[in-house]
Design an enzyme around this catalytic site. Structure first.
Site, PDB file in Angstrom:
ATOM      1  N   TYR A 102      -1.847  -0.893  10.371  1.00  0.00           N
ATOM      2  CA  TYR A 102      -1.984  -1.298   8.958  1.00  0.00           C
ATOM      3  C   TYR A 102      -0.719  -0.947   8.173  1.00  0.00           C
ATOM      4  O   TYR A 102      -0.175  -1.785   7.437  1.00  0.00           O
ATOM      5  CB  TYR A 102      -3.212  -0.625   8.348  1.00  0.00           C
ATOM      6  CG  TYR A 102      -3.390  -0.913   6.877  1.00  0.00           C
ATOM      7  CD1 TYR A 102      -3.534  -2.225   6.415  1.00  0.00           C
ATOM      8  CD2 TYR A 102      -3.415   0.116   5.940  1.00  0.00           C
ATOM      9  CE1 TYR A 102      -3.689  -2.490   5.061  1.00  0.00           C
ATOM     10  CE2 TYR A 102      -3.578  -0.144   4.585  1.00  0.00           C
ATOM     11  CZ  TYR A 102      -3.709  -1.451   4.149  1.00  0.00           C
ATOM     12  OH  TYR A 102      -3.855  -1.706   2.805  1.00  0.00           O
ATOM     13  N   SER A 132       0.845  -1.203   0.000  1.00  0.00           N
ATOM     14  CA  SER A 132       0.000   0.000   0.000  1.00  0.00           C
ATOM     15  C   SER A 132       0.874   1.244   0.000  1.00  0.00           C
ATOM     16  O   SER A 132       1.930   1.280   0.644  1.00  0.00           O
ATOM     17  CB  SER A 132      -0.887   0.022   1.242  1.00  0.00           C
ATOM     18  OG  SER A 132      -1.544   1.274   1.328  1.00  0.00           O
TER      19      SER A 132
END
Ligand code: NAP
Length: 248
Positions: free
Chosen positions: A154, A141
């Protein structure tokens, strides 16, 4: 164009979202595809049905990649059905956001189990079957660079994934297996809808920082993955490609 003709691919977490887009794109480019899901059987079946009705080859296989026996079963199902394995796309992932004061052990373990352990187990199982010219693509990401508030855990999972990918690129290079990362920016998926990101201030902030001025769609990511999976990317390993409209 059939740049993946003759190849067999496993895409983890392909019942919806980015994974469904990747499975569809790989099949469109000629690969036989194993569409993995954890719980969304109907979603996986719909992806397979769409591939079959376009003349492609695909099967759906249930496996929770955080369980070693299930990760092994997923890879074995691919080899049993299609006779070989050339491409592994580690796409399964979950994201939840929490301010530092709200981070819990459960939040940490849930995210690290799927986003890190799941990738290690699927890759370990696949590595036994991958040979010269094979390609592993890990979906990370852009958050590892963008540093969005409330994403400490995350972003930590994806930072770990980036480091693991770099190590495995070197470790598997003697066997001519390539390992690359694709780092999406915000993509409109079931997951980002369910997490409350779509329509939120976070979404507006990310789009405002994105040079190309919009959120991504699964196809935007899938095209990059299909390239990395193919022999056109034969000289690329250890790369991290930001598929993010320029936000980094
Ligand atoms: P999504 O719509 O929520 O889909 C997640 C997929 O992962 C589903 O197919 C789900 O399967 C599967 N999955 C979850 N836990 C699993 C497990 N234990 N074993 C096997 N599969 C499991 O997510 P998405 O938005 O498409 O995101 C896909 C990937 O892209 C993730 O790695 C995410 O971190 C990354 N990413 C997404 C964005 C974004 O903005 N969407 C941005 C950057 C990176 P079931 O439905 O069967 O449970």
């Amino acid at each position: 164009m059939s740049k993946l003709q003759g190849k067999v691919a496993v895409v983890t977490g392909a019942s919806k979202g980015i994974g469904a887009g990747i499975a569809t794109a790989l099949a469109r480019d000629g690969a036989a595809v194993v569409v993995n899901y954890a719980s969304s059987r109907a979603g996986a079946d719909a992806v397979v049905e769409a591939i079959l009705s376009s003349g492609g080859r695909a099967i759906a296989v249930q496996a929770d990649v955080t369980k070693i026996a299930e990760a092994q079963g997923l890879i074995e199902a691919a080899v049993k059905q299609f006779g070989r394995l050339d491409v592994l796309v580690n796409n399964s992932g979950i994201y939840e956001f929490a301010a530092i004061e709200d981070v819990t052990e459960e939040h940490y373990r849930r995210l690290f189990d799927v986003n890190v352990l799941g990738v290690l187990l699927a890759t370990q199982a696949a590595a036994k079957h991958l040979g010269e010219g094979a390609s592993i693509v890990n979906i990370s990401s852009a958050i590892t660079h963008v540093h969005t508030p409330t994403a400490a855990v995350y972003a930590g999972t994806k930072g770990a994934l980036n480091a693991i990918s770099g190590v495995l690129a070197n470790e598997l290079a003697p066997r001519r297996i390539r390992v690359n990362v694709v780092s999406p920016g915000l993509v409109i998926t079931e997951g980002t809808h369910n997490a409350g990101v779509v329509g939120s201030e976070m979404e507006a902030g990310i789009i405002a920082q994105t040079p190309l001025g919009r959120a991504g769609q699964p196809d935007d990511i899938a095209a990059v993955v299909a390239f990395l999976a193919s022999d056109e990317a034969r000289w690329l390993t250890g790369e991290d490609i930001a598929a993010s409209g320029g936000i980094r």
